[in-house]
Write an enzyme that holds these catalytic residues in place. Structure first.
Site, PDB file in Angstrom:
ATOM      1  N   HIS A  88       9.666   0.180   8.152  1.00 15.01           N
ATOM      2  CA  HIS A  88       9.191  -1.289   8.514  1.00 15.01           C
ATOM      3  C   HIS A  88       9.251  -2.200   7.187  1.00 15.01           C
ATOM      4  O   HIS A  88       9.603  -3.355   7.435  1.00 15.01           O
ATOM      5  CB  HIS A  88       7.772  -1.121   9.106  1.00 15.01           C
ATOM      6  CG  HIS A  88       7.706  -0.192  10.114  1.00 15.01           C
ATOM      7  ND1 HIS A  88       8.133  -0.628  11.498  1.00 15.01           N
ATOM      8  CD2 HIS A  88       7.381   0.933  10.270  1.00 15.01           C
ATOM      9  CE1 HIS A  88       7.713   0.602  12.373  1.00 15.01           C
ATOM     10  NE2 HIS A  88       7.006   1.366  11.587  1.00 15.01           N
ATOM     11  N   ASP A  89       8.464  -1.770   6.143  1.00 10.18           N
ATOM     12  CA  ASP A  89       8.215  -2.649   5.123  1.00 10.18           C
ATOM     13  C   ASP A  89       9.574  -3.262   4.643  1.00 10.18           C
ATOM     14  O   ASP A  89       9.607  -4.226   4.125  1.00 10.18           O
ATOM     15  CB  ASP A  89       7.287  -1.896   3.996  1.00 10.18           C
ATOM     16  CG  ASP A  89       5.959  -1.833   4.436  1.00 10.18           C
ATOM     17  OD1 ASP A  89       5.750  -2.704   5.665  1.00 10.18           O
ATOM     18  OD2 ASP A  89       5.280  -0.881   4.038  1.00 10.18           O
ATOM     19  N   ASP A 135       0.836  -1.217   0.024  1.00 10.15           N
ATOM     20  CA  ASP A 135       0.153  -0.026  -0.023  1.00 10.15           C
ATOM     21  C   ASP A 135       0.878   1.256  -0.191  1.00 10.15           C
ATOM     22  O   ASP A 135       1.004   2.174   0.966  1.00 10.15           O
ATOM     23  CB  ASP A 135      -1.016  -0.044   1.143  1.00 10.15           C
ATOM     24  CG  ASP A 135      -0.251  -0.098   2.852  1.00 10.15           C
ATOM     25  OD1 ASP A 135       0.935  -0.456   2.696  1.00 10.15           O
ATOM     26  OD2 ASP A 135      -0.876   0.589   3.420  1.00 10.15           O
ATOM     27  N   ASP A 174       6.687   1.367   1.890  1.00 11.34           N
ATOM     28  CA  ASP A 174       6.543   0.459   1.050  1.00 11.34           C
ATOM     29  C   ASP A 174       7.182   0.661  -0.299  1.00 11.34           C
ATOM     30  O   ASP A 174       7.659  -0.139  -1.228  1.00 11.34           O
ATOM     31  CB  ASP A 174       4.946   0.572   0.368  1.00 11.34           C
ATOM     32  CG  ASP A 174       3.867   0.122   1.558  1.00 11.34           C
ATOM     33  OD1 ASP A 174       3.856   1.161   2.222  1.00 11.34           O
ATOM     34  OD2 ASP A 174       3.393  -1.061   1.625  1.00 11.34           O
TER      35      ASP A 174
END
Ligand code: BDR
Ligand code: CA
Length: 310
Positions: free
Chosen positions: A233-234, A8, A13
């Site tokens: 994070h991703d 997303d 991302d």
């Protein structure tokens, strides 16, 4: 590793797409509404692929969670989802508007396929509803989401799980084992100003974009929390799938809280040894892999090097 990345974009991302393209055979990208709406996340995935020169099909997925209202991430990710990055005109178009069919069909036709979901789990849950055997056709299922006793969007819930708790519950229950790369580990891999400068020195459209999105994320962390470093994070979750030897994990039953007034979207990991023993006694009881720790320096370097190849 053959990989579908469900995402997303979203600042982190965008970096994750580059890292996945570097370390995996990225055969497809699917989009989901999350950080921003589905038109934006799909457009952003196309823009990232275009700027990095990636030859990867992008399939549009779910526009809303299975239940309840959408949770908006634009306070962190900006109105467009890519911060204040200057984006080119789009010359690419999406391969289909049916990410769920794409995931199901590809899982049956491609051997050794790994699915990595770094957004709300809506597409994955819908794919499981469409094909209850989906998990058997996947070599692995990894998510960035959740955490054991730790949250970010609420005290105990992480954004991707809180954005579609019903979908997450389906996935943990019906698609075991899920490898949960949650906040326990992703919060530890952080980037600062010198990393952004190093990425920007790459001097290409893709490194310029990556530097811009990490910088925007860091600015939000400075503004809201006073931090001088920020997790991506991703991107860390991608390396957990592609470089599993760098990560420590353990097996636990994990369930998603759907009703609690304060706890909706919490991933409840049962860390009691007896709970695992009980679950292992019942062949149908789901057990997840909870990722706790990593070699932080090695993962940071992997992410930076990956981005700098574009
Ligand atoms: C997750 O939430 C989103 O905002 C990020 O893209 C990441 O997938 C972190 O909690
Ligand atoms: Ca995400």
């Amino acid at each position: 590793m053959k990989l579908i990345l469900d995402c997303d974009p979203g600042l982190d991302d965008a970096v994750a797409i580059l890292v996945a393209a570097r370390y995996a055979d990225l055969i497809g990208v699917t989009t989901v509404a999350g950080n921003v709406g589905i038109n934006r996340t799909t457009r952003n995935a196309l823009v990232v692929a275009q700027m990095a020169g990636l030859d990867v099909p992008i399939h549009r997925g779910a526009a809303r969670p299975l239940a309840g209202a959408a949770v908006d991430g634009s306070r962190i990710h900006g109105e467009t989802g890519l911060g204040n990055a200057v984006l080119p005109d789009l010359t690419r178009s999406e391969a289909s508007d049916d990410a769920v069919a794409y995931i199901c069909d590809t899982a049956r036709s491609v051997d050794d396929l790994h699915l990595l979901a770094i957004g709300p789990l809506t597409n994955v849950a819908l794919a499981l509803q469409r094909d209850p055997d989906l998990r058997r056709h996947l070599a692995g299922l990894t998510i960035m989401g959740g955490g054991a006793h730790i949250g970010n969007i609420t005290p105990v819930a992480e954004f991707n799980i809180r954005a579609d708790p019903e979908a997450a519950a389906v996935v943990f229950e019906k698609a075991a084992p899920v490898t949960m790369v949650g906040l326990d580990v992703t919060n530890k891999v952080v980037f600062g100003d010198s990393d952004i400068a190093r990425i920007r020195a790459g001097g290409t459209p893709a490194t310029g974009l990556a530097a811009s999105v990490v910088e925007y994320l860091l600015d939000r962390f400075r503004e809201y929390l006073g931090h001088s470093t920020v997790p991506v994070h991703d991107a860390t979750a991608v390396t957990a799938a592609t470089h599993p030897h760098l990560f420590e994990r353990s097996r636990h039953p994990v369930a998603v809280e759907l009703r609690g007034e304060l706890t909706r979207g919490m991933t409840v990991a049962d860390l009691r040894p007896a709970a695992l023993a009980r679950a292992l006694d019942q062949p149908s009881a789901p057990v997840s892999n909870v990722v706790w720790r990593t070699d932080v320096d090695a993962v940071r370097e992997l992410i930076l090097e990956a981005v700098l190849t574009f």
